[in-house]
Design a protein around this motif. Structure first.
Motif, PDB file in Angstrom:
ATOM      1  N   GLU A  93      -7.957  -7.901  -8.610  1.00 57.57           N
ATOM      2  CA  GLU A  93      -6.969  -7.735  -7.552  1.00 57.57           C
ATOM      3  C   GLU A  93      -6.069  -6.533  -7.831  1.00 57.57           C
ATOM      4  OE1 GLU A  93      -4.926  -8.049  -4.168  1.00 57.57           O
ATOM      5  OE2 GLU A  93      -6.739  -9.150  -4.700  1.00 57.57           O
ATOM      6  N   GLU A  94      -5.705  -6.335  -9.081  1.00 53.81           N
ATOM      7  CA  GLU A  94      -4.860  -5.189  -9.437  1.00 53.81           C
ATOM      8  C   GLU A  94      -5.551  -3.870  -9.095  1.00 53.81           C
ATOM      9  OE1 GLU A  94      -3.120  -3.015 -13.477  1.00 53.81           O
ATOM     10  OE2 GLU A  94      -3.446  -5.194 -13.477  1.00 53.81           O
ATOM     11  N   VAL A  95      -6.827  -3.754  -9.443  1.00 47.54           N
ATOM     12  CA  VAL A  95      -7.563  -2.516  -9.198  1.00 47.54           C
ATOM     13  C   VAL A  95      -7.821  -2.319  -7.708  1.00 47.54           C
ATOM     14  CG1 VAL A  95      -9.764  -1.347  -9.568  1.00 47.54           C
ATOM     15  CG2 VAL A  95      -8.608  -2.460 -11.479  1.00 47.54           C
ATOM     16  N   LEU A  96      -8.219  -3.376  -7.023  1.00 47.73           N
ATOM     17  CA  LEU A  96      -8.494  -3.257  -5.587  1.00 47.73           C
ATOM     18  C   LEU A  96      -7.231  -2.867  -4.817  1.00 47.73           C
ATOM     19  CD1 LEU A  96     -10.799  -6.372  -5.101  1.00 47.73           C
ATOM     20  CD2 LEU A  96     -11.496  -3.972  -5.103  1.00 47.73           C
ATOM     21  N   ALA A  97      -6.107  -3.464  -5.171  1.00 46.07           N
ATOM     22  CA  ALA A  97      -4.857  -3.121  -4.496  1.00 46.07           C
ATOM     23  C   ALA A  97      -4.494  -1.661  -4.736  1.00 46.07           C
ATOM     24  CB  ALA A  97      -3.733  -4.032  -4.989  1.00 46.07           C
ATOM     25  N   ARG A  98      -4.718  -1.193  -5.970  1.00 50.84           N
ATOM     26  CA  ARG A  98      -4.409   0.208  -6.284  1.00 50.84           C
ATOM     27  C   ARG A  98      -5.329   1.149  -5.502  1.00 50.84           C
ATOM     28  NH1 ARG A  98      -0.909   3.999  -6.824  1.00 50.84           N
ATOM     29  NH2 ARG A  98      -1.583   5.716  -8.174  1.00 50.84           N
ATOM     30  N   PHE A  99      -6.598   0.796  -5.399  1.00 50.92           N
ATOM     31  CA  PHE A  99      -7.542   1.627  -4.659  1.00 50.92           C
ATOM     32  C   PHE A  99      -7.173   1.690  -3.173  1.00 50.92           C
ATOM     33  CE2 PHE A  99     -11.643   2.594  -7.043  1.00 50.92           C
ATOM     34  CZ  PHE A  99     -11.003   2.641  -8.273  1.00 50.92           C
ATOM     35  N   VAL A 100      -6.681   0.587  -2.637  1.00 50.88           N
ATOM     36  CA  VAL A 100      -6.211   0.592  -1.246  1.00 50.88           C
ATOM     37  C   VAL A 100      -5.010   1.521  -1.107  1.00 50.88           C
ATOM     38  CG1 VAL A 100      -5.146  -0.792   0.574  1.00 50.88           C
ATOM     39  CG2 VAL A 100      -7.112  -1.692  -0.680  1.00 50.88           C
ATOM     40  N   ASP A 101      -4.082   1.449  -2.065  1.00 47.29           N
ATOM     41  CA  ASP A 101      -2.864   2.270  -2.009  1.00 47.29           C
ATOM     42  C   ASP A 101      -3.187   3.766  -2.007  1.00 47.29           C
ATOM     43  OD1 ASP A 101      -1.278   0.035  -1.920  1.00 47.29           O
ATOM     44  OD2 ASP A 101      -0.804   0.036  -4.071  1.00 47.29           O
ATOM     45  N   VAL A 102      -4.171   4.164  -2.804  1.00 48.76           N
ATOM     46  CA  VAL A 102      -4.470   5.595  -2.923  1.00 48.76           C
ATOM     47  C   VAL A 102      -5.526   6.048  -1.911  1.00 48.76           C
ATOM     48  CG1 VAL A 102      -3.854   5.627  -5.367  1.00 48.76           C
ATOM     49  CG2 VAL A 102      -6.247   5.253  -4.706  1.00 48.76           C
ATOM     50  N   GLY A 103      -6.000   5.136  -1.075  1.00 51.61           N
ATOM     51  CA  GLY A 103      -6.921   5.513  -0.004  1.00 51.61           C
ATOM     52  C   GLY A 103      -8.383   5.523  -0.372  1.00 51.61           C
ATOM     53  N   LEU A 104      -8.728   5.043  -1.559  1.00 48.23           N
ATOM     54  CA  LEU A 104     -10.138   4.978  -1.935  1.00 48.23           C
ATOM     55  C   LEU A 104     -10.847   3.826  -1.224  1.00 48.23           C
ATOM     56  CD1 LEU A 104      -9.933   5.750  -5.755  1.00 48.23           C
ATOM     57  CD2 LEU A 104     -10.720   7.250  -3.918  1.00 48.23           C
ATOM     58  N   ILE A 105     -10.094   2.823  -0.811  1.00 51.05           N
ATOM     59  CA  ILE A 105     -10.622   1.734   0.016  1.00 51.05           C
ATOM     60  C   ILE A 105      -9.874   1.779   1.340  1.00 51.05           C
ATOM     61  CG2 ILE A 105     -10.925  -0.750   0.276  1.00 51.05           C
ATOM     62  CD1 ILE A 105     -10.920  -1.014  -2.738  1.00 51.05           C
ATOM     63  N   ASP A 106     -10.610   1.907   2.434  1.00 52.84           N
ATOM     64  CA  ASP A 106     -10.013   1.967   3.768  1.00 52.84           C
ATOM     65  C   ASP A 106     -10.985   1.316   4.744  1.00 52.84           C
ATOM     66  OD1 ASP A 106      -8.914   2.561   6.239  1.00 52.84           O
ATOM     67  OD2 ASP A 106      -8.316   4.590   5.672  1.00 52.84           O
ATOM     68  N   ASP A 107     -10.802   0.021   4.970  1.00 54.95           N
ATOM     69  CA  ASP A 107     -11.728  -0.722   5.822  1.00 54.95           C
ATOM     70  C   ASP A 107     -11.716  -0.225   7.265  1.00 54.95           C
ATOM     71  OD1 ASP A 107     -12.444  -2.189   3.641  1.00 54.95           O
ATOM     72  OD2 ASP A 107     -11.771  -4.130   4.397  1.00 54.95           O
ATOM     73  N   ALA A 108     -10.567   0.233   7.741  1.00 50.98           N
ATOM     74  CA  ALA A 108     -10.489   0.729   9.117  1.00 50.98           C
ATOM     75  C   ALA A 108     -11.318   1.997   9.272  1.00 50.98           C
ATOM     76  CB  ALA A 108      -9.037   0.986   9.510  1.00 50.98           C
ATOM     77  N   ALA A 109     -11.186   2.915   8.315  1.00 55.64           N
ATOM     78  CA  ALA A 109     -11.981   4.144   8.364  1.00 55.64           C
ATOM     79  C   ALA A 109     -13.462   3.831   8.201  1.00 55.64           C
ATOM     80  CB  ALA A 109     -11.517   5.104   7.269  1.00 55.64           C
ATOM     81  N   PHE A 110     -13.771   2.879   7.333  1.00 53.61           N
ATOM     82  CA  PHE A 110     -15.158   2.471   7.138  1.00 53.61           C
ATOM     83  C   PHE A 110     -15.751   1.941   8.440  1.00 53.61           C
ATOM     84  CE2 PHE A 110     -18.410  -0.676   6.388  1.00 53.61           C
ATOM     85  CZ  PHE A 110     -19.199  -0.140   5.384  1.00 53.61           C
TER      86      PHE A 110
END
Length: 242
Positions: A117-134
């Motif tokens: 959860e810590e890593v996934l949240a950080r990746f969302v914060d920095v834009g590496l995970i973006d479900d809307a863009a995906f």
């Protein structure tokens, strides 16, 4: 004369975040390392080997073959947060993925939930995970590349764990007129292969093809009927559901 030996540290990558350990291509190397000193075990600070590991290496002691020992031998970090970060970066290389896809991958690798959860949240914060863009890119690619309609696109995005609200927004950008035009193009490409069949078989084959791609019954029937009429086919009675 005494020869002075200097040991260079590992500089942070340009654009990296020294506090979070994230750089443009992953964790910042050598964060916190003190230049001019080497560890007693002879391994780098982030190698996963401590002084005890150095003694074992010098004495020739072999590992027990456990997963943790194997990871250590390969130089992989033992810290679960570091492991999770590396796994996510590898999976994201060249291929966008949803948050759920990465979470499932971490769970499969038995990464603790808190670290994941810590890593996934950080990746969302920095834009590496973006479900809307995906989701937006998925709709654009699958509609123009495979001719998929809204219903099929919704099904695919759901299997990838995209939130319903995000899916609705992504498929809502698909213009209804464009969707029908794509259906016509699909039928036109398939029409020639159905010549020689009787009318009802042609109807079922063409309409079934559109249905598998997510087009509604009404649109599929209308598009197929118009295509058959343009070939001079008698479409009397084709208003019935197929």
């Amino acid at each position: 004369m005494t020869r002075r030996t200097e040991w260079s540290g590992s500089p942070a990558e340009p654009g990296g975040d020294p506090e979070s350990g994230y750089g443009p291509a992953g964790p910042v190397a050598g964060a916190g390392a003190r230049p001019g000193r080497r560890s007693r075990g002879g391994a780098g600070a982030g190698s996963g080997f401590g002084e005890g590991a150095g003694r074992r290496a010098r004495s020739g002691t072999r590992s027990s073959g456990s997963p943790s020992s194997s990871r250590a031998e390969k130089g992989e970090p033992r810290d679960p947060v570091e492991q999770a970060r590396n796994i996510c970066l590898r999976l994201l290389t060249g291929t966008p993925r949803t948050r759920k896809q990465l979470a499932d991958a971490l769970r499969k690798r038995e990464i603790p939930d808190e670290a994941a959860e810590e890593v996934l949240a950080r990746f969302v914060d920095v834009g590496l995970i973006d479900d809307a863009a995906f989701a937006g890119a998925w709709v654009e690619s699958r509609h123009h590349g495979r001719g998929l309609a809204r219903r099929a696109l919704v099904r695919e995005l759901r299997t990838k764990g995209v939130d319903s609200a995000v899916i609705d927004e992504a498929v809502g950008q698909l213009d209804p007129d464009q969707e029908e035009e794509t259906a016509r193009e699909l039928v036109a490409r398939k029409l020639r292969s159905t010549r020689g069949l009787d009318r009802d078989k042609r109807l079922r084959r063409l309409a079934g093809m559109l249905a598998r791609k997510g087009y509604g019954e009404g649109m599929a029937l209308r598009v197929v009927r118009q295509a058959l009429e343009e070939e001079g086919e008698d479409t009397e009675g084709l208003d019935e559901p197929f």
